[in-house]
Design a protein around this motif. Structure first.
Motif, PDB file in Angstrom:
ATOM      1  N   GLY A   1       0.820  -1.208   0.000  1.00 45.98           N
ATOM      2  CA  GLY A   1       0.000   0.000   0.000  1.00 45.98           C
ATOM      3  C   GLY A   1       0.856   1.261   0.000  1.00 45.98           C
ATOM      4  O   GLY A   1       2.089   1.214   0.067  1.00 45.98           O
ATOM      5  N   ASP A   2       0.209   2.395  -0.055  1.00 42.35           N
ATOM      6  CA  ASP A   2       0.937   3.662   0.005  1.00 42.35           C
ATOM      7  C   ASP A   2       1.700   3.776   1.325  1.00 42.35           C
ATOM      8  O   ASP A   2       1.136   3.571   2.407  1.00 42.35           O
ATOM      9  CB  ASP A   2      -0.044   4.841  -0.098  1.00 42.35           C
TER      10      ASP A   2
ATOM     11  N   PHE B   1       7.881  10.964  -0.506  1.00 45.91           N
ATOM     12  CA  PHE B   1       7.364  11.365   0.796  1.00 45.91           C
ATOM     13  C   PHE B   1       7.855  12.769   1.165  1.00 45.91           C
ATOM     14  O   PHE B   1       8.856  13.260   0.623  1.00 45.91           O
ATOM     15  CB  PHE B   1       7.845  10.396   1.889  1.00 45.91           C
ATOM     16  N   THR B   2       7.182  13.368   2.124  1.00 38.83           N
ATOM     17  CA  THR B   2       7.714  14.587   2.738  1.00 38.83           C
ATOM     18  C   THR B   2       8.855  14.177   3.682  1.00 38.83           C
ATOM     19  O   THR B   2       9.082  12.988   3.941  1.00 38.83           O
ATOM     20  CB  THR B   2       6.639  15.316   3.553  1.00 38.83           C
ATOM     21  N   SER B   3       9.528  15.169   4.233  1.00 41.23           N
ATOM     22  CA  SER B   3      10.647  14.877   5.143  1.00 41.23           C
ATOM     23  C   SER B   3      10.178  14.227   6.445  1.00 41.23           C
ATOM     24  O   SER B   3      10.981  13.642   7.175  1.00 41.23           O
ATOM     25  CB  SER B   3      11.409  16.158   5.457  1.00 41.23           C
TER      26      SER B   3
ATOM     27  N   PHE C   1       3.163  10.346   2.822  1.00 44.80           N
ATOM     28  CA  PHE C   1       3.129   9.879   1.441  1.00 44.80           C
ATOM     29  C   PHE C   1       2.649  10.977   0.494  1.00 44.80           C
ATOM     30  O   PHE C   1       1.665  11.672   0.778  1.00 44.80           O
ATOM     31  CB  PHE C   1       2.210   8.655   1.328  1.00 44.80           C
ATOM     32  N   ILE C   2       3.361  11.143  -0.661  1.00 45.49           N
ATOM     33  CA  ILE C   2       2.967  12.125  -1.679  1.00 45.49           C
ATOM     34  C   ILE C   2       2.463  11.422  -2.931  1.00 45.49           C
ATOM     35  O   ILE C   2       1.338  11.642  -3.371  1.00 45.49           O
ATOM     36  CB  ILE C   2       4.144  13.059  -2.030  1.00 45.49           C
TER      37      ILE C   2
ATOM     38  N   ALA D   1       9.884  14.984 -11.704  1.00 41.16           N
ATOM     39  CA  ALA D   1       9.777  14.864 -10.246  1.00 41.16           C
ATOM     40  C   ALA D   1       8.516  14.134  -9.802  1.00 41.16           C
ATOM     41  O   ALA D   1       8.463  13.590  -8.686  1.00 41.16           O
ATOM     42  CB  ALA D   1       9.815  16.254  -9.617  1.00 41.16           C
ATOM     43  N   ASN D   2       7.504  14.069 -10.664  1.00 41.70           N
ATOM     44  CA  ASN D   2       6.257  13.385 -10.305  1.00 41.70           C
ATOM     45  C   ASN D   2       6.079  12.048 -11.020  1.00 41.70           C
ATOM     46  O   ASN D   2       5.000  11.460 -10.986  1.00 41.70           O
ATOM     47  CB  ASN D   2       5.062  14.294 -10.583  1.00 41.70           C
ATOM     48  N   GLY D   3       7.140  11.606 -11.691  1.00 39.65           N
ATOM     49  CA  GLY D   3       7.107  10.254 -12.234  1.00 39.65           C
ATOM     50  C   GLY D   3       6.766  10.116 -13.699  1.00 39.65           C
ATOM     51  O   GLY D   3       6.583   8.992 -14.185  1.00 39.65           O
TER      52      GLY D   3
END
Length: 367
Positions: free
Chosen positions: A144-145, A175-177, A181-182, A224-226
């Motif tokens: 999962g995420d 992910f953020t720091s 999950f982003i 950056a977003n795939g």
């Protein structure tokens, strides 16, 4: 009283005796002179012989001594270079279960000096401060995420976002720091944007993401977003070919470096995948490689390479010239057992993921 005059016969005898004596003295003198002359000649020959011998020794031995002296200087310089880094600490620094690290593979450092560690046994990412204090952890086994199945590589971008190659799930997660999950991208396969074994990951100055797909022997480039941009590489040992590209790294000029694990070399490419050059050979000698795993760039643009099969770290300039190295097989401070990942913080502190010893070691440059 009158004296008797000597007879003529007596005088003649005396003269004969005197003459004989003179002859004897002359003979002896000549003999001595000849003896001294012989000794002088023999001595002169001996001196000439010794002179020739000394000259031969000078001609033969002096270059050898100079060479030996040069080797000694070189060895001394090598010894000096091996002490260019000093062990500082191991992470984690205590044994609580919350911060144990089991088989750390990927590590990366953000702009503030925080350390992110991929713990593949617990399928989690652990974050530590610059001084080694535990901050937080996220992740667990799953698909999962925010879940992982063998998280291998990680990379932090300029904004502090963390990208992770989720190897067993054939994807990249972002992910953020703080571990929120982003997004994620990738499925299992060999098509564009698909992965068979996503391993290393790097980000260029424009935010583009590069992923080394170990088993398909390719490097893929994404936004950056795939969004897929391009890819290159096939299995083999030619230029631009790979045998298990373990990692990927991008320098300050956006050139792409790939540790070609199975070919024991480093390959360098333009940002679009055009081959530039390569260097490295198999072995355990200075500058040789045995399963180069991960590359990090440090101060002055130097390349730090985990030479995992030789249980050491080697440092090169961008032309592949060896600068220094350290490490040997073992579990002591400054020793390694299959060092996997490496990174350098803004101050020059070097972190090494000592995978089979279940820790991360930190070293500081002495200069």
């Amino acid at each position: 009283m009158s004296r008797k005059k000597p007879s003529l016969i007596s005088i003649r005898k005396i003269k004969q005796i005197d003459i004989c004596k003179l002859c004897s003295f002359s003979t002896i003198s000549n003999a001595l002179h000849q003896s001294f002359r012989n000794v002088y000649n023999e001595g002169k020959q001996l001196i000439d012989l010794l002179s020739n011998f000394i000259f031969i020794l000078f001609v033969i031995l002096v270059p050898s001594l100079l060479l030996e002296s040069s080797n000694s200087i070189s060895k001394a310089a090598s010894s000096i270079s091996l002490s260019n880094f000093t062990f500082v600490k191991k992470i984690p620094q205590d044994g609580t279960s919350a911060i144990q690290i089991l088989q750390p593979e990927g590590i990366d450092i953000d702009s503030e000096g925080n350390l992110y560690v991929n713990d593949i046994e617990s399928n989690s990412i652990k974050k530590f401060s610059k001084n080694g204090s535990f901050i937080l952890s996220w992740g667990s086994i799953g698909s999962g995420d925010g879940e992982f199945n063998h998280p291998h590589g990680n990379e932090v971008d300029q904004d502090g976002n963390v990208y992770v190659t989720d190897q067993g799930n054939a994807r990249v997660q972002k992910f953020t720091s703080n571990g929120k999950f982003i997004t994620s991208w990738g499925t299992h396969g060999t098509g564009d944007g698909q992965f068979t074994h996503p391993h290393g990951i790097a980000i260029d100055s424009q935010g583009n993401v590069f992923v080394s797909d170990r088993d398909s022997a390719t490097i893929q480039k994404f936004t950056a977003n795939g969004t897929f941009i391009t890819k290159w590489g096939t299995n083999g040992n030619g230029n631009g070919q790979f045998i298990q590209p373990w990692d990927v790294a991008v320098d300050s000029n956006d050139l792409v470096y790939v540790p070609d694990y199975g070919n024991n070399r480093i390959q360098i490419f333009e940002n679009n995948g055009t081959f530039i050059t390569k260097w490295g050979s198999e072995g355990s000698g200075d500058g040789q490689l045995n399963k180069p795993a991960v590359i990090a760039f440090g101060l002055n643009g130097l390349l730090y390479v985990t030479d995992s099969g030789n249980h050491r770290v080697q440092v090169f300039d961008k032309n592949g010239t060896l600068i220094t190295m350290w490490g040997s097989q073992g579990s002591g401070d400054g020793q390694f057992s299959i060092p996997e990942s490496i990174d350098v913080d803004p101050s020059g502190l070097v972190y090494v993921a000592d995978t089979s010893n279940n820790n991360v070691q930190a070293f500081t440059p002495n200069n």
